[in-house]
Design an enzyme around this catalytic site. Structure first.
Site, PDB file in Angstrom:
ATOM      1  N   GLU A   1       0.929  -1.148  -0.180  1.00 34.81           N
ATOM      2  CA  GLU A   1       0.027   0.033   0.091  1.00 34.81           C
ATOM      3  C   GLU A   1       0.999   1.087  -0.059  1.00 34.81           C
ATOM      4  O   GLU A   1       1.533   1.478   1.108  1.00 34.81           O
ATOM      5  CB  GLU A   1      -0.829   0.033   1.250  1.00 34.81           C
ATOM      6  CG  GLU A   1      -1.947  -1.187   1.117  1.00 34.81           C
ATOM      7  CD  GLU A   1      -2.920  -1.207   0.103  1.00 34.81           C
ATOM      8  OE1 GLU A   1      -3.133  -0.038  -0.435  1.00 34.81           O
ATOM      9  OE2 GLU A   1      -3.614  -2.318  -0.243  1.00 34.81           O
TER      10      GLU A   1
ATOM     11  N   CYS B   1      -1.909   9.201   2.424  1.00 30.62           N
ATOM     12  CA  CYS B   1      -1.579   8.743   1.264  1.00 30.62           C
ATOM     13  C   CYS B   1      -2.472   8.813   0.031  1.00 30.62           C
ATOM     14  O   CYS B   1      -1.960   9.088  -1.027  1.00 30.62           O
ATOM     15  CB  CYS B   1      -1.215   7.412   1.366  1.00 30.62           C
ATOM     16  SG  CYS B   1      -2.740   6.219   2.010  1.00 30.62           S
TER      17      CYS B   1
END
Length: 458
Positions: A212, A246
């Site tokens: 991720e 993110c």
């Protein structure tokens, strides 16, 4: 530096996993309930640790940290009985009489390496899926959020046997020691650069990985967008956790016909939401450390200030900042910002918009504000991204039924909800044949049966 405790913990977990106690559904549910208790009972301690590491407001701590973990556990417990059942599938005529099924089974001992920006939820949410799937788990939290790391370590020791779920604190040398061990799955959240190292280390044992990562997530504001709503939601999402997210909107691409109007609305919204001096509000986080603080300051000169630009080094405070007249070739457009600085660029046509985005790696998230269904569909169908959110930012992460993950440089694999269970599960194919009849068509000598086989196979 020796890290013998790393090897000891992995061996203990592997030994326990071989007993298959973790396969038991009641055992899995018990671990999830333990994790729920851990989070709920210690919410105030988590708030304090998050405030110490990131000056994170309690509202953001609930929404994106403790509350996110609790919701993930609740969703998983609600559906786990269904997820663990073998799935019957159709059996082709060549395998009749017989029955075919897919049997979910745990992978084994898994490693979760979590980051500092959401040090609780990104540490524990993958663990929810891993425990639900019947695995043993080692957690390596980020040393850059030391208060959260220590609290996690203490609480996990209190609530879980080492052989089921362990937390190992430390710096990069501990991470390197962990990556030398054999795991059955590695889950990593962090930068693309470190993700490459994790994947390289995993290749030693052919360990599957979930990465991720991040990247530059664009936010498109169409000429037909509701500009007031767009400004309101973008300001909230961009400056949530001081931009250290993110999937934060990394840069805005606004249609040239509404650019000036939109910039004014952004500026007004920042003032309305965070006040004349955002350093005074309790609702705004701080930068994690001096290295990231100094890195972010370098971006300030890559455009003209619309608002913000203030900073206080001793507090690691950078004001919510909006830039205009940003060159497409500037550093701020080459690197993931990961902070409270928002460059706004304009576009004239869909092709020019698409070109700007496509010149960068596939984004983890893609945001588009528009009231045009045609424009929305064109963006979704023609611009690759890990996920898309229309007329909002960040909120697609709140949908448990939506797998979350990137593609290419922004990640590999997905999780959340059922996808988290899937990540840590091996789906074993099983075919059971009956012995009551045994047609001879497949047996030797082939010459006698070849014509029949050709006819049978079409």
């Amino acid at each position: 530096m020796a890290h013998s405790h790393v090897k000891d913990i992995v061996l203990k977990q592997r030994k326990f996993f071989k007993t298959q106690q973790s396969y038991d559904l009641a055992f899995r549910k018990e671990q999830l309930q333990n994790l729920m208790t851990l989070v709920r009972k210690n919410q105030e301690r988590f708030f304090a640790a998050l405030r110490e590491d990131l000056n994170k407001p309690e509202m953001e701590s609930v929404a994106s940290e403790t509350g996110a973990v609790v919701e993930e556990i609740k969703f998983t417990l609600k559906h786990l009985d269904e997820w663990v059942k073998p799935q019957k599938v159709s059996t082709p005529i060549v395998a009749q009489p017989g029955r075919a099924m897919i049997v979910p089974e745990p992978k084994g001992v898994v490693l979760n390496m979590s980051p500092w920006n959401y040090p609780i939820s990104l540490a524990l949410n993958p663990v929810v899926g891993a425990l639900a799937a019947g695995n043993c788990v080692v957690l390596k939290p980020s040393e850059l959020a030391p208060a959260c790391s220590k609290l996690l370590n203490d609480l996990i020791r209190e609530h879980f046997p080492i052989e089921v779920f362990s937390c190992i604190e430390g710096d990069h040398t501990v991470a390197e020691a962990l990556l030398k061990e054999r795991f059955d799955h590695i889950f990593f959240t962090g930068s693309t650069q470190v993700g490459k190292k994790v994947m390289a280390a995993a290749s030693t044992f052919l360990t599957p990985v979930t990465l991720e990562l991040g990247g530059k997530s664009p936010c498109i504001v169409d000429a037909k967008a509701s500009l007031d709503i767009a400004a309101k939601r973008i300001v909230w999402g961009k400056f949530f956790n001081a931009g250290q997210t993110c999937v934060a909107p990394d840069y805005v691409l606004v249609h040239e016909s509404v650019q000036n109007k939109f910039l004014e609305k952004l500026k007004a919204r920042v003032k309305e939401e965070l006040g004349e001096d955002p350093s005074l509000t309790p609702d705004y986080a701080r930068i994690i450390n001096d290295r990231h603080f100094n890195r972010l300051l370098k971006y300030m000169s890559d455009g003209k200030l619309v608002c913000g630009g203030d900073f206080k080094k001793e507090e690691k405070y950078i004001a919510p900042t909006v830039l205009k007249d940003v060159s497409i070739d500037s550093d701020i457009m080459k690197e993931e910002i990961f902070g409270p600085i928002l460059p706004v660029l304009s576009y004239s046509t869909f092709d020019s918009l698409k070109k700007i985005i496509s010149e960068r790696a596939n984004p983890l998230a893609l945001y588009v504000f528009t009231e045009s269904a045609e424009f929305e569909n064109k963006v979704i169908s023609e611009i690759p991204a890990g996920g898309v959110c229309v007329n909002d930012v960040l909120m697609h992460l709140a949908c448990a039924e939506l797998p979350f993950g990137g593609r290419g440089a922004s990640g590999m694999g997905a999780y959340h909800g059922k996808a988290s269970f899937d990540v840590f599960t091996h789906y074993k194919s099983v075919l059971h044949r009956s012995t009551l009849v045994d047609p001879n068509i497949r047996y030797r000598p082939y010459e006698k049966r070849f014509a029949l086989m050709k006819w049978f196979m079409g």
